[in-house]
Design a protein around this motif. Sequence first.
Motif, PDB file in Angstrom:
ATOM      1  N   ALA A   1     -24.247  -6.592  39.347  1.00 52.87           N
ATOM      2  CA  ALA A   1     -23.292  -7.698  39.251  1.00 52.87           C
ATOM      3  C   ALA A   1     -22.413  -7.553  38.000  1.00 52.87           C
ATOM      4  O   ALA A   1     -21.216  -7.828  38.036  1.00 52.87           O
ATOM      5  CB  ALA A   1     -24.042  -9.031  39.227  1.00 52.87           C
ATOM      6  N   ILE A   2     -23.007  -7.100  36.893  1.00 55.98           N
ATOM      7  CA  ILE A   2     -22.227  -6.874  35.670  1.00 55.98           C
ATOM      8  C   ILE A   2     -21.218  -5.747  35.896  1.00 55.98           C
ATOM      9  O   ILE A   2     -20.059  -5.827  35.472  1.00 55.98           O
ATOM     10  CB  ILE A   2     -23.166  -6.549  34.494  1.00 55.98           C
ATOM     11  CG1 ILE A   2     -24.061  -7.747  34.179  1.00 55.98           C
ATOM     12  CG2 ILE A   2     -22.370  -6.141  33.261  1.00 55.98           C
ATOM     13  CD1 ILE A   2     -25.106  -7.472  33.116  1.00 55.98           C
TER      14      ILE A   2
ATOM     15  N   ALA B   1     -18.240  -6.989  37.754  1.00 59.46           N
ATOM     16  CA  ALA B   1     -17.360  -7.782  36.892  1.00 59.46           C
ATOM     17  C   ALA B   1     -16.526  -6.873  35.993  1.00 59.46           C
ATOM     18  O   ALA B   1     -15.335  -7.130  35.768  1.00 59.46           O
ATOM     19  CB  ALA B   1     -18.193  -8.745  36.047  1.00 59.46           C
TER      20      ALA B   1
ATOM     21  N   GLU C   1     -18.595 -15.209  30.763  1.00 58.97           N
ATOM     22  CA  GLU C   1     -18.403 -15.601  32.154  1.00 58.97           C
ATOM     23  C   GLU C   1     -19.658 -15.379  32.979  1.00 58.97           C
ATOM     24  O   GLU C   1     -20.009 -16.178  33.840  1.00 58.97           O
ATOM     25  CB  GLU C   1     -17.243 -14.807  32.752  1.00 58.97           C
ATOM     26  CG  GLU C   1     -15.993 -15.623  32.966  1.00 58.97           C
ATOM     27  CD  GLU C   1     -14.911 -14.819  33.669  1.00 58.97           C
ATOM     28  OE1 GLU C   1     -15.251 -13.910  34.459  1.00 58.97           O
ATOM     29  OE2 GLU C   1     -13.731 -15.090  33.415  1.00 58.97           O
ATOM     30  N   LEU C   2     -20.327 -14.264  32.714  1.00 58.22           N
ATOM     31  CA  LEU C   2     -21.526 -13.924  33.471  1.00 58.22           C
ATOM     32  C   LEU C   2     -22.771 -14.604  32.937  1.00 58.22           C
ATOM     33  O   LEU C   2     -23.839 -14.538  33.568  1.00 58.22           O
ATOM     34  CB  LEU C   2     -21.740 -12.401  33.463  1.00 58.22           C
ATOM     35  CG  LEU C   2     -20.659 -11.557  34.136  1.00 58.22           C
ATOM     36  CD1 LEU C   2     -20.925 -10.078  33.889  1.00 58.22           C
ATOM     37  CD2 LEU C   2     -20.604 -11.838  35.625  1.00 58.22           C
TER      38      LEU C   2
ATOM     39  N   HIS D   1     -24.483 -13.686  30.283  1.00 60.03           N
ATOM     40  CA  HIS D   1     -25.411 -12.622  29.912  1.00 60.03           C
ATOM     41  C   HIS D   1     -25.149 -12.233  28.461  1.00 60.03           C
ATOM     42  O   HIS D   1     -24.012 -12.367  27.965  1.00 60.03           O
ATOM     43  CB  HIS D   1     -25.237 -11.399  30.810  1.00 60.03           C
ATOM     44  CG  HIS D   1     -25.827 -11.550  32.180  1.00 60.03           C
ATOM     45  ND1 HIS D   1     -27.167 -11.582  32.419  1.00 60.03           N
ATOM     46  CD2 HIS D   1     -25.237 -11.686  33.397  1.00 60.03           C
ATOM     47  CE1 HIS D   1     -27.389 -11.716  33.721  1.00 60.03           C
ATOM     48  NE2 HIS D   1     -26.220 -11.793  34.330  1.00 60.03           N
TER      49      HIS D   1
ATOM     50  N   VAL E   1     -24.298  -6.445  28.620  1.00 65.00           N
ATOM     51  CA  VAL E   1     -23.056  -6.047  29.261  1.00 65.00           C
ATOM     52  C   VAL E   1     -22.563  -4.716  28.689  1.00 65.00           C
ATOM     53  O   VAL E   1     -22.076  -3.850  29.417  1.00 65.00           O
ATOM     54  CB  VAL E   1     -21.999  -7.155  29.097  1.00 65.00           C
ATOM     55  CG1 VAL E   1     -20.670  -6.724  29.716  1.00 65.00           C
ATOM     56  CG2 VAL E   1     -22.476  -8.447  29.739  1.00 65.00           C
TER      57      VAL E   1
END
Length: 456
Positions: free
Chosen positions: A109-110, A113, A134-135, A137, A142
């Motif tokens: 998912a990262i 993005a 935004e995530l 995390h 990231v």
Amino acid sequence: MSQRPRIIIAQRQRLALNANLSASIRLLRSDTAGLTRYLEEQAAENPHVRLVGPEPAAIGDWLPRWSGVLAFGKAGQTTASEPASAQPSLIAHVVAAVQALALPRVEHAIALALLEALEPSGWLGRPLAEIAAELDHPATEVEAVLQRLQKIDPPGLFARSLAECLALQVEDLGKLDREMAVLLNHLDLLASGGTRRLAQLCGCDEAGIAQRFRLIRTLNPKPGAGFSTANPAEAREPDLLARPLQGGRWQVALNRSALPTVEVSGTGGEDGAANPAGLQAAKALQHMVEARNDTLLRVGREIVTRQAEALAQGPGALRPMVMADLAEALGLHVSTISRVVAGASLDGPTGVWWLRQMFSAARGAADAGQEAMASDGVSVAALRHRLGRLIATEPRAAPLSDAALADRLAAETGVRLARRTIAQYRAAEGFPAAHRRRLRPLKARRKTGTPKDGQV
């Protein structure tokens, strides 16, 4: 019927390639590197042939691909201005590479993005901290995924600055030493010609700075622009240089920093006596090289005149052009055009182009009422590029079918293509079918169950 042998006098016409004509054809098909090797072989065999240069590029002699990149701001960074959406083949290549990494669900998912923040230049278009927020995390997590994405070929993708983009490429070449790292952190001094200050900072002499500059000069500051998954033209000295001038004009010149000059020496051999046969061969070689360079320059200028928009904007602006058009305009044979563009490359503001890459036939007839560009037809290369851009900007949860892509392309260009033709162009750009491009949102995947690591 008489079987006796008879003597018959007949006249036949045939074309025979002598040594000079065969060598001339070979030179026409040679790129700069191949021509240099051939000239070195001739100079070793014939003492009347003397090679001069090429002179190494001086500091500040940047290739056209660096235009618009070395505009340093207050923070010493640069921005690579490109069209709004990323190159379609770049997106397809990176998506396939991310799938091949088989990342766990969270890291995948990262990665998606970070992919959405990828710019056409190949750089990361948003701050890492903003993407992490935004995530929801940690920024360190990231950044760890970003470092894995930076291993994707070609080197330099997902860089956050020009210095990082070049450092990734130099590291891939195995030449990232301490002096090079310091030099990349002071690119503003390199662009302004501060050689003495750079020598002090790097702890080496000015010759070492010049040597490292010549390596940096050959790198690609925008690895995503005009993207090709396998473009060997990026890793070599181009044959032609094309720079835009005021008033929409272009300057096209031979890359003299990669091409030696052939001179004829009147004396040869150990005793210095002239060899008539060798002297004549040296003069013939000099004439053939001059003819090859003149023909390449004429063809290159005609191509740039016809494809100026593509050089400035990218493959999406390629106009229909076939070799017969150039042959008629220049008074040359089509086979001569084919040989000249076989392995030659041109360096422009958007990157390196193979000359053969700029030829494309027209496809389809324009519908009434369409814009002027479509009235003369659209090149196949431009249609493929525009098709890939439609796919690159489509909703991930609802990708467009081939029929829908045909409708969108017809509305944009005025050229109606069959669905099977759309499928062929889509596959050529590296995009799978619509059902394989569909990505469910992360929240929806959590509701339906936790997928295995690496599953989309």
